[in-house]
Write an enzyme that holds these catalytic residues in place. Sequence first.
Site, mmCIF file in Angstrom:
data_model
loop_
_atom_site.group_PDB
_atom_site.id
_atom_site.type_symbol
_atom_site.label_atom_id
_atom_site.label_comp_id
_atom_site.label_asym_id
_atom_site.label_seq_id
_atom_site.Cartn_x
_atom_site.Cartn_y
_atom_site.Cartn_z
ATOM 1 N N GLU A 37 -0.078 1.066 -6.310
ATOM 2 C CA GLU A 37 0.881 0.643 -5.287
ATOM 3 C C GLU A 37 1.192 -0.850 -5.396
ATOM 4 O O GLU A 37 2.338 -1.256 -5.219
ATOM 5 C CB GLU A 37 0.370 0.990 -3.890
ATOM 6 C CG GLU A 37 0.385 2.478 -3.578
ATOM 7 C CD GLU A 37 1.777 3.059 -3.391
ATOM 8 O OE1 GLU A 37 2.754 2.297 -3.222
ATOM 9 O OE2 GLU A 37 1.896 4.298 -3.399
ATOM 10 N N PRO A 44 11.917 9.401 11.138
ATOM 11 C CA PRO A 44 13.266 9.809 11.555
ATOM 12 C C PRO A 44 13.641 11.225 11.098
ATOM 13 O O PRO A 44 14.430 11.889 11.755
ATOM 14 C CB PRO A 44 14.172 8.771 10.886
ATOM 15 C CG PRO A 44 13.314 7.583 10.672
ATOM 16 C CD PRO A 44 11.935 8.120 10.419
ATOM 17 N N GLU A 84 5.004 -1.972 -5.917
ATOM 18 C CA GLU A 84 5.669 -2.661 -4.816
ATOM 19 C C GLU A 84 5.840 -4.157 -5.031
ATOM 20 O O GLU A 84 6.680 -4.775 -4.374
ATOM 21 C CB GLU A 84 4.910 -2.410 -3.509
ATOM 22 C CG GLU A 84 4.970 -0.948 -3.094
ATOM 23 C CD GLU A 84 4.232 -0.648 -1.809
ATOM 24 O OE1 GLU A 84 3.628 -1.574 -1.225
ATOM 25 O OE2 GLU A 84 4.268 0.517 -1.381
ATOM 26 N N GLU A 120 11.767 -7.658 0.310
ATOM 27 C CA GLU A 120 11.351 -9.052 0.192
ATOM 28 C C GLU A 120 9.834 -9.101 0.113
ATOM 29 O O GLU A 120 9.138 -8.279 0.716
ATOM 30 C CB GLU A 120 11.850 -9.825 1.416
ATOM 31 C CG GLU A 120 11.660 -11.314 1.364
ATOM 32 C CD GLU A 120 12.270 -12.026 2.576
ATOM 33 O OE1 GLU A 120 12.103 -13.250 2.658
ATOM 34 O OE2 GLU A 120 12.897 -11.370 3.428
ATOM 35 N N GLY A 138 0.807 -1.213 0.000
ATOM 36 C CA GLY A 138 0.000 0.000 0.000
ATOM 37 C C GLY A 138 0.833 1.253 0.000
ATOM 38 O O GLY A 138 2.061 1.215 -0.041
#
Length: 157
Positions: free
Chosen positions: A64, A92, A68, A122, A48
């Site tokens: 998506e 971050p 992906e 993966e 997603g």
Amino acid sequence: MNYVKYLRDKIGHDVINLTGVNVLIINENNQILLQRRGTYPFKWGLIGGITELGEALEDTAIREAKEETGLDIKDLSLLGTTSGEKCYIHFPNEDKAYFITVGYITKSFSGELMVDGLETKELKFFSYEDLPNNIPDSHRIFLDKYFNGKASIKEAD
């Protein structure tokens, strides 16, 4: 257009709401396809992403999934939504966001799995009993809803 970059250029790191989708891609063995992400958060999770400005939610799910996984999906069924405190992320880089996410399910997919090595490290199908532990809470809500029999889906043609 990169909608998130567009917003961040205007408001900086302040907390925002972002709308996105997750897709439960289910194989013939009732296993769910998960992605080990190469970007933050570095966890296993559902396929997603964030909806671009003006994009239909179903189109976000299809886009998506292709980006992906390499898969083409269709026959999406609405699973539900997630929002609220469990859907907050402090990145971050100091960006902060609450995600409002629409979940879809499909058993109708074609193509071959492709890992790009950047966003996706993966891809693997898991049974509910063997799911990895490091799945975001907001994704776990969708997984629990589907596997506990509270959702129905369109069967592949």
